[in-house]
Design an enzyme around this catalytic site. Structure first.
Site, short mmCIF file in Angstrom:
data_model
loop_
_atom_site.label_atom_id
_atom_site.label_comp_id
_atom_site.label_asym_id
_atom_site.label_seq_id
_atom_site.Cartn_x
_atom_site.Cartn_y
_atom_site.Cartn_z
N PHE A 74 0.81 -1.23 0.00
CA PHE A 74 0.00 0.00 0.00
C PHE A 74 0.84 1.27 0.00
O PHE A 74 0.33 2.37 -0.08
CB PHE A 74 -0.90 0.01 1.25
CG PHE A 74 -1.85 -1.15 1.32
CD1 PHE A 74 -1.57 -2.23 2.12
CD2 PHE A 74 -3.01 -1.15 0.56
CE1 PHE A 74 -2.43 -3.32 2.18
CE2 PHE A 74 -3.88 -2.23 0.61
CZ PHE A 74 -3.58 -3.32 1.43
N GLY A 75 2.15 1.13 0.14
CA GLY A 75 2.98 2.31 0.40
C GLY A 75 3.15 3.26 -0.76
O GLY A 75 3.22 4.47 -0.59
N ASP A 76 3.20 2.72 -1.97
CA ASP A 76 3.35 3.62 -3.12
C ASP A 76 2.14 4.56 -3.16
O ASP A 76 2.26 5.78 -3.19
CB ASP A 76 3.43 2.80 -4.40
CG ASP A 76 4.57 1.79 -4.35
OD1 ASP A 76 4.27 0.58 -4.31
OD2 ASP A 76 5.73 2.21 -4.25
N TYR B 133 5.34 -7.46 7.64
CA TYR B 133 5.47 -8.43 6.57
C TYR B 133 5.61 -9.83 7.20
O TYR B 133 5.91 -9.95 8.39
CB TYR B 133 6.71 -8.13 5.72
CG TYR B 133 6.75 -6.74 5.14
CD1 TYR B 133 7.68 -5.79 5.55
CD2 TYR B 133 5.82 -6.34 4.18
CE1 TYR B 133 7.71 -4.51 5.03
CE2 TYR B 133 5.83 -5.05 3.65
CZ TYR B 133 6.78 -4.15 4.08
OH TYR B 133 6.78 -2.87 3.57
N GLN C 289 -6.75 6.18 5.53
CA GLN C 289 -5.49 6.83 5.93
C GLN C 289 -5.76 8.00 6.86
O GLN C 289 -4.98 8.27 7.78
CB GLN C 289 -4.70 7.31 4.70
CG GLN C 289 -3.24 7.63 5.01
CD GLN C 289 -2.51 8.22 3.84
OE1 GLN C 289 -2.76 9.36 3.41
NE2 GLN C 289 -1.58 7.47 3.28
N ARG D 165 5.60 -1.38 9.33
CA ARG D 165 6.42 -1.75 8.17
C ARG D 165 6.60 -0.60 7.21
O ARG D 165 6.12 0.52 7.44
CB ARG D 165 5.76 -2.95 7.48
CG ARG D 165 4.50 -2.59 6.71
CD ARG D 165 3.73 -3.81 6.27
NE ARG D 165 2.99 -3.53 5.04
CZ ARG D 165 2.05 -4.34 4.53
NH1 ARG D 165 1.74 -5.45 5.16
NH2 ARG D 165 1.45 -4.05 3.40
N GLU E 287 7.12 2.40 4.74
CA GLU E 287 7.62 3.78 4.81
C GLU E 287 6.64 4.70 5.51
O GLU E 287 6.96 5.34 6.49
CB GLU E 287 7.91 4.28 3.38
CG GLU E 287 8.42 5.70 3.35
CD GLU E 287 9.01 6.11 2.00
OE1 GLU E 287 9.73 5.31 1.38
OE2 GLU E 287 8.75 7.24 1.59
#
Ligand code: TRH
Length: 357
Positions: free
Chosen positions: A19-21, A183, A228, A244, A246
Site C-alpha cells: 500500500f505504500g506507493d 510483513y 489513511q 512496516r 515507509e
C-alpha cells in the site's frame, strides 16, 4: 507557511505492491493541496489499492475529485489519448519512486518548462542527503531533481501536516496494547512464543494479512483496515507498535511510542544497511543496554540474525523491564523530528527559489 497561490502540480504513482506507493502519493497530494494550496492532479495506475486508503474512491470512475484532489487513472500513453489537453498545465511534476513517465508527459514538462521532481524512497543513509535536490539533466533538455526525504536538517524532511502536534505520553494501563502491521517473517511465531512465556499482560491487534495469528494463548485479533485519515489516531491508541514500509513507519514516529520497524525486505539484504542507518540515529537517545537489546531484536525481525530462545527472551526482558525508558527515548526522537522543518516547508522554500511563487 505561505502558499503557492494555486500553482498546479501533477503527481504520478505506479503501485508496485503493498500500500505504500499509493499511501505516500496520497499523503503527498493531501499535503500539497492543504499546506501549499496547490491544485493537485494525482495520476495513479491502481485504483483498487488506493481505495483501501481512500474509501470514498469509486474504482470504476477513472477521473474524480476527492478532498479537492483530482485523481486520474493512468497506466501509460494509451490511457490518455486526447484527455491531456483538457487538464490544467503543470507548474511542477512529481514522479514518485522513479515510476518512469511516458513520453507524452515528458513533452508537456518540456513545453511548459515545468519543474520535474523524482520523489525518492525514504532512507536515513548519508548518501541520500548528498543527493538531495541534485539536478539530473534529461534527454529532452529538462532537469529532473531528486527529492530525498529524511531525518536531518540537510535532508528533504518528512511529510507532516501543519495541524499535527506531538501527542503527550500515556502510561501503560492494564494490558500492553500492541499493534502489528508487518510483513511475513520466520521470526513471528518465535516472538509470539517468547511473549507468551513472559509475565506480560499483552493484547495484539494484527493489521494486514501477511502475519499469521499466534499459535498460542496470546490475546490477539485481526485489526480492520482503516482509511489513511483515521490511521494516525489508530496508531496513537497503542503502547507498542511494530510497523512496516515507509508511511506507517513515519506516522508511528510521530506518536512518540516504542516501536520496531519491519523494513521492506530487499534482495541481498541491502535493507539492513538502511535499517541500521535509521536506528543509529535514534539509539543516541536510548540507554546503551536498551539500545543493544532493541538492536538484536530488530535485526532478528528483519532477517539479519537468528537469536537463541534464551537471548531472545533476555532481550525482551530488558526492553519490557525498561519500557518507560524506551517511551522516553522515543518521545525525545519525536521532539527532534517536530523541531525540524517538514518536507512541506522545505519543498515550498525550494520551489520558490526555483521561481515558482
Ligand atoms: O504497505 P507497505 O508495506 O508499503 C510498502 C512500502 O511503502 C515500501 O517502501 C515500498 O517499497 C513498497 O510498499 C512497495 O507500507 P507503508 O509504506 O506503511 O504503506 C501502508 C499505507 O497504508 C500507509 O499509507 C498507511 C496506510 N494504511 C491505512 O491507511 N490504513 C490501515 O489500516 C493500514 C494498516 C495502513
Amino acid at each position: 507557511m505561505s502558499d503557492l497561490n494555486q500553482k498546479t502540480v501533477w503527481i504520478f504513482c505506479r503501485v508496485i505492491d503493498n500500500f505504500g506507493d499509493a499511501g505516500v502519493a496520497w499523503r503527498l497530494a493531501k499535503n500539497l493541496q492543504a499546506d501549499l494550496s496547490c491544485q493537485v492532479l494525482l495520476f495513479i495506475d491502481n485504483f483498487t489499492t488506493l481505495a483501501h486508503i481512500v474509501p470514498e474512491l469509486q474504482i470504476q470512475k477513472h477521473q474524480q475529485n476527492i478532498n479537492q484532489i483530482n485523481i486520474i487513472y493512468w497506466k501509460d500513453d494509451n490511457t490518455f489519448s486526447g484527455s491531456l489537453k483538457n487538464l490544467p498545465k503543470p507548474d511542477f511534476v512529481i514522479e514518485t519512486f522513479a515510476c518512469e513517465l511516458p513520453d507524452s508527459i515528458k513533452e508537456i514538462i518540456f513545453q511548459n518548462k515545468a519543474l520535474w521532481l523524482n520523489w525518492e524512497y525514504l532512507t536515513a543513509e548519508h548518501w541520500a542527503e548528498e543527493m538531495h535536490l541534485l539536478p539530473s539533466p534529461q534527454a529532452n533538455g529538462a532537469n529532473k531533481y531528486f527529492y530525498f526525504m529524511g531525518f536531518s536538517e540537510k535532508s528533504g524532511g518528512l511529510l507532516r501536516e501543519k495541524n499535527i502536534l506531538p501527542k503527550p505520553p500515556k502510561k501503560v494501563s492494564g494490558s500492553l496494547k500492541t499493534y502489528i502491521f508487518a510483513y511475513s517473517a520466520t521470526s513471528w511465531q518465535k516472538w509470539f512464543n517468547c511473549w507468551a512465556d513472559l509475565p506480560l499482560n499483552m493484547h495484539i491487534d494484527l493489521a494486514g494479512n501477511q502475519v499469521r495469528l499466534p499459535e498460542n494463548h496470546l490475546s490477539c485479533k485481526h485489526a480492520p483496515f482503516v482509511s489513511q485519515d483515521k490511521f494516525d489516531d489508530l496508531l496513537s491508541q497503542y503502547d507498542l507498535l511494530i510497523v512496516r514500509g515507509e508511511d506507517s513507519f513515519v506516522r508511528t514516529q510521530y506518536t512518540g511510542k516504542p516501536f520496531f520497524w519491519h523494513i521492506y525486505p530487499q534482495e541481498n539484504q541491502s535493507h539492513i544497511a538502511k535499517l541500521h542507518a535509521f536506528w543509529d540515529k535514534v539509539y543516541a537517545y536510548f540507554p546503551p543496554e536498551l539500545a543493544a537489546a532493541h538492536s538484536r531484536l530488530s535485526d532478528e525481525l528483519n532477517g539479519a540474525i537468528v537469536l537463541s530462545d534464551e537471548e531472545r527472551k533476555n532481550n525482551f526482558m530488558i526492553i519490557f523491564n525498561n519500557f518507560e525508558k524506551w517511551q522516553n527515548a522515543q518521545q525525545q526522537w519525536q521532539a527532534y523530528l517536530f523541531s525540524q522543518k517538514s518536507a512541506n516547508e522545505k519543498l515550498i522554500e525550494w520551489l520558490k527559489e526555483q521561481g515558482i511563487k
